[in-house]
Enzyme design. Structure first.
Site, mmCIF file in Angstrom:
data_model
loop_
_atom_site.group_PDB
_atom_site.id
_atom_site.type_symbol
_atom_site.label_atom_id
_atom_site.label_comp_id
_atom_site.label_asym_id
_atom_site.label_seq_id
_atom_site.Cartn_x
_atom_site.Cartn_y
_atom_site.Cartn_z
ATOM 1 N N LYS A 8 0.872 -1.182 0.000
ATOM 2 C CA LYS A 8 0.000 0.000 0.000
ATOM 3 C C LYS A 8 0.900 1.221 0.000
ATOM 4 O O LYS A 8 1.768 1.376 0.869
ATOM 5 C CB LYS A 8 -0.918 0.033 1.220
ATOM 6 C CG LYS A 8 -1.776 1.327 1.208
ATOM 7 C CD LYS A 8 -2.894 1.312 2.218
ATOM 8 C CE LYS A 8 -2.432 1.794 3.561
ATOM 9 N NZ LYS A 8 -3.575 2.001 4.488
ATOM 10 N N ARG A 33 -10.326 -1.427 7.384
ATOM 11 C CA ARG A 33 -9.393 -2.390 7.998
ATOM 12 C C ARG A 33 -8.872 -1.867 9.336
ATOM 13 O O ARG A 33 -8.553 -2.625 10.250
ATOM 14 C CB ARG A 33 -8.284 -2.798 7.044
ATOM 15 C CG ARG A 33 -7.272 -1.747 6.561
ATOM 16 C CD ARG A 33 -6.255 -1.424 7.626
ATOM 17 N NE ARG A 33 -4.941 -1.099 7.135
ATOM 18 C CZ ARG A 33 -4.129 -0.229 7.730
ATOM 19 N NH1 ARG A 33 -4.529 0.476 8.786
ATOM 20 N NH2 ARG A 33 -2.928 -0.029 7.269
ATOM 21 N N HIS A 50 -11.785 11.879 10.372
ATOM 22 C CA HIS A 50 -12.350 10.996 9.348
ATOM 23 C C HIS A 50 -12.514 9.558 9.846
ATOM 24 O O HIS A 50 -13.532 8.910 9.587
ATOM 25 C CB HIS A 50 -11.457 11.031 8.106
ATOM 26 C CG HIS A 50 -11.934 10.131 7.010
ATOM 27 N ND1 HIS A 50 -13.059 10.402 6.282
ATOM 28 C CD2 HIS A 50 -11.459 8.948 6.555
ATOM 29 C CE1 HIS A 50 -13.254 9.426 5.402
ATOM 30 N NE2 HIS A 50 -12.297 8.539 5.553
ATOM 31 N N SER A 62 -4.381 12.495 15.413
ATOM 32 C CA SER A 62 -3.036 12.652 14.838
ATOM 33 C C SER A 62 -2.161 13.464 15.781
ATOM 34 O O SER A 62 -1.298 14.212 15.348
ATOM 35 C CB SER A 62 -3.146 13.324 13.468
ATOM 36 O OG SER A 62 -3.892 14.528 13.578
ATOM 37 N N LYS A 79 4.306 10.624 16.772
ATOM 38 C CA LYS A 79 2.908 10.806 17.181
ATOM 39 C C LYS A 79 2.717 10.165 18.561
ATOM 40 O O LYS A 79 3.432 9.217 18.911
ATOM 41 C CB LYS A 79 1.947 10.139 16.195
ATOM 42 C CG LYS A 79 1.774 10.896 14.884
ATOM 43 C CD LYS A 79 0.628 10.266 14.093
ATOM 44 C CE LYS A 79 0.636 10.738 12.653
ATOM 45 N NZ LYS A 79 -0.343 10.005 11.837
ATOM 46 N N GLY A 107 -2.680 -0.280 17.861
ATOM 47 C CA GLY A 107 -2.961 -0.595 16.456
ATOM 48 C C GLY A 107 -2.168 0.315 15.533
ATOM 49 O O GLY A 107 -2.506 1.480 15.345
HETATM 50 P P1 NAD Z 1 -8.167 13.515 10.576
HETATM 51 O O1 NAD Z 1 -7.174 14.482 10.082
HETATM 52 O O2 NAD Z 1 -9.467 13.379 9.875
HETATM 53 O O3 NAD Z 1 -8.484 13.840 12.117
HETATM 54 C C1 NAD Z 1 -7.438 14.140 13.014
HETATM 55 C C2 NAD Z 1 -7.932 14.008 14.434
HETATM 56 O O4 NAD Z 1 -6.849 14.316 15.328
HETATM 57 C C3 NAD Z 1 -9.049 14.990 14.783
HETATM 58 O O5 NAD Z 1 -9.858 14.409 15.774
HETATM 59 C C4 NAD Z 1 -8.268 16.182 15.354
HETATM 60 O O6 NAD Z 1 -9.057 16.993 16.183
HETATM 61 C C5 NAD Z 1 -7.210 15.438 16.143
HETATM 62 N N1 NAD Z 1 -6.010 16.226 16.401
HETATM 63 C C6 NAD Z 1 -5.298 16.945 15.503
HETATM 64 N N2 NAD Z 1 -4.240 17.523 16.117
HETATM 65 C C7 NAD Z 1 -4.301 17.147 17.431
HETATM 66 C C8 NAD Z 1 -3.494 17.419 18.568
HETATM 67 N N3 NAD Z 1 -2.423 18.199 18.490
HETATM 68 N N4 NAD Z 1 -3.852 16.856 19.751
HETATM 69 C C9 NAD Z 1 -4.953 16.045 19.850
HETATM 70 N N5 NAD Z 1 -5.758 15.765 18.797
HETATM 71 C C10 NAD Z 1 -5.424 16.319 17.606
HETATM 72 O O7 NAD Z 1 -7.402 12.115 10.672
HETATM 73 P P2 NAD Z 1 -7.986 10.646 10.593
HETATM 74 O O8 NAD Z 1 -8.024 10.201 9.196
HETATM 75 O O9 NAD Z 1 -9.203 10.545 11.433
HETATM 76 O O10 NAD Z 1 -6.778 9.826 11.284
HETATM 77 C C11 NAD Z 1 -6.511 9.982 12.657
HETATM 78 C C12 NAD Z 1 -5.167 9.348 12.976
HETATM 79 O O11 NAD Z 1 -5.244 7.945 12.727
HETATM 80 C C13 NAD Z 1 -4.002 9.845 12.132
HETATM 81 O O12 NAD Z 1 -2.875 9.995 12.968
HETATM 82 C C14 NAD Z 1 -3.773 8.732 11.131
HETATM 83 O O13 NAD Z 1 -2.454 8.694 10.643
HETATM 84 C C15 NAD Z 1 -4.097 7.541 12.005
HETATM 85 N N6 NAD Z 1 -4.432 6.312 11.277
HETATM 86 C C16 NAD Z 1 -3.968 5.155 11.783
HETATM 87 C C17 NAD Z 1 -4.246 3.963 11.147
HETATM 88 C C18 NAD Z 1 -3.777 2.665 11.737
HETATM 89 O O14 NAD Z 1 -3.856 1.635 11.074
HETATM 90 N N7 NAD Z 1 -3.346 2.641 12.961
HETATM 91 C C19 NAD Z 1 -5.001 3.966 9.968
HETATM 92 C C20 NAD Z 1 -5.517 5.167 9.493
HETATM 93 C C21 NAD Z 1 -5.223 6.341 10.175
#
Ligand code: NAD
Length: 319
Positions: free
Chosen positions: A66, A109, A136, A197, A224, A290
């Site tokens: 990916k 997933r 999201h 994030s 992070k 995760g």
């Molecule tokens: P998004 O950009 O839509 O949302 C970001 C979220 O983080 C929001 O709730 C925002 O308010 C919050 N946020 C931003 N800055 C912050 C800070 N300084 N302190 C606290 N909260 C803060 O992102 P998303 O698509 O919902 O993804 C969220 C996270 O999940 C990202 O870090 C992304 O990389 C991670 N992610 C992980 C996996 C996995 O498999 N573990 C998969 C997809 C996404």
């Protein structure tokens, strides 16, 4: 090869499909039938991240990668911050077999992994779901969690409170009362999903009660952090893959602080195969780190390809 565009994915792969595919993948990893290749992840500046997650699943016959990343400026342009595409190859010949839109699949997933951890590690009587994050991914996480436990209400915190309304709408759709709360009130939760994030801990050790299960899903990159390392110090820690957990997952901070050793982190697949008993007592805090492994992406992409082939959908091209 078959191209399966993003627009088809919703009709091809359901959350239940993703749950089954990710469970099978974690179990294959535990048995040694599947392994992830080292992750490549680069900071592109201004918060943009790009990378490659890949692997081989001998039992599922999947080889692939990916390619994707996180682009925080996208939301303002009306597109989601995560962008990704999955490429599948024939493990015997190396020939490309498919190119699959990875946006919805990533959300499915990731939510599936979190839900599997809740299914296997949360107390059976869990009634209050705590959500930390409202971006999201959060809605997918909430829906997936609600499928595996009979929650009676949802409490939620987000750094940007104006984003909570959208998550509240998902809870309303599921018939669950929803309340925005300060982090201290996460003590009321039996299960907490963190999906932000954030670059620094929001949820502190003191915000979590005994017996809680946490699915920490947001930390997938060096730097992070969502929760205080002391929490991992006192929890039974599980993960998708230990190598990723200690390097790019939530555990990176507790390991660096000397509060947790890699040997104390259990792959969730070991719980699925019965090699590890999972939760040991009702008072234990369990925490799933995760990080998101390439094999999860390959599993759900392969499912999308199979379904598209069965239905004569997608675009066939010769490279
Ligand atoms: P998004 O950009 O839509 O949302 C970001 C979220 O983080 C929001 O709730 C925002 O308010 C919050 N946020 C931003 N800055 C912050 C800070 N300084 N302190 C606290 N909260 C803060 O992102 P998303 O698509 O919902 O993804 C969220 C996270 O999940 C990202 O870090 C992304 O990389 C991670 N992610 C992980 C996996 C996995 O498999 N573990 C998969 C997809 C996404």
């Amino acid at each position: 090869m078959l191209i399966v565009p993003e627009s088809l994915i919703g009709g091809l792969v359901s959350p239940e499909d993703a749950f089954a595919a990710v469970e099978a993948t974690f179990a294959a990893m535990s048995r040694g039938d599947a392994y992830n290749f080292p992750v490549v992840r680069e900071a592109l500046g201004e918060g943009r991240q790009y990378g490659f997650k890949s692997g081989l699943d001998r039992s599922g016959g999947q080889l692939g990668v990916k390619a994707g990343g996180y682009f925080p400026g996208n939301a303002a342009k009306g597109i989601i911050n995560h962008q990704s595409t999955v490429f599948l190859f024939d493990p015997e010949t190396g020939q490309p077999t498919a190119m699959v839109g990875g946006g919805l699949l990533t959300a499915l997933r990731t939510a599936a992994a979190s839900a599997i951890s809740i299914d296997r590690l949360a107390r059976a009587d869990a009634r209050v779901l705590g959500m930390v994050g409202a971006g999201h991914q959060a809605g997918f996480q909430l829906r997936a969690a609600a499928r595996v436990r009979s929650f009676e209400r949802v409490i939620a915190w987000n750094l940007h409170p104006e984003m909570l309304d959208r998550l509240g709408a998902v809870a309303a759709e599921l018939g669950l009362p929803f309340e925005a709360v300060p982090l201290e009130r996460m003590r009321e939760a039996d299960v907490i999903v963190t999906i932000t994030s954030s670059p620094a801990a929001s949820l502190l050790d003191a915000h979590v009660s005994a017996g809680t299960h946490l699915a920490c899903m947001g930390t997938d990159t060096k730097g992070k952090q969502e929760v205080e390392p002391a929490l991992l110090g006192r929890a039974a820690v599980f993960t998708d893959e230990v190598a990723q957990s200690v390097s790019i997952g939530e555990a990176q901070h507790a390991v660096a602080a000397g509060l947790l050793g890699p040997e104390a982190i259990t792959p969730l697949g070991d719980v699925l195969t019965g090699a590890h008993p999972g939760r040991k007592t009702a008072e234990e805090i369990t925490l799933f780190d995760g990080t998101g492994v390439g094999l999860q992406d390959l599993a759900v992409a392969a499912m999308a390809v199979r379904r598209a082939q069965e239905r004569g959908e997608g675009i066939s091209v010769a490279l």
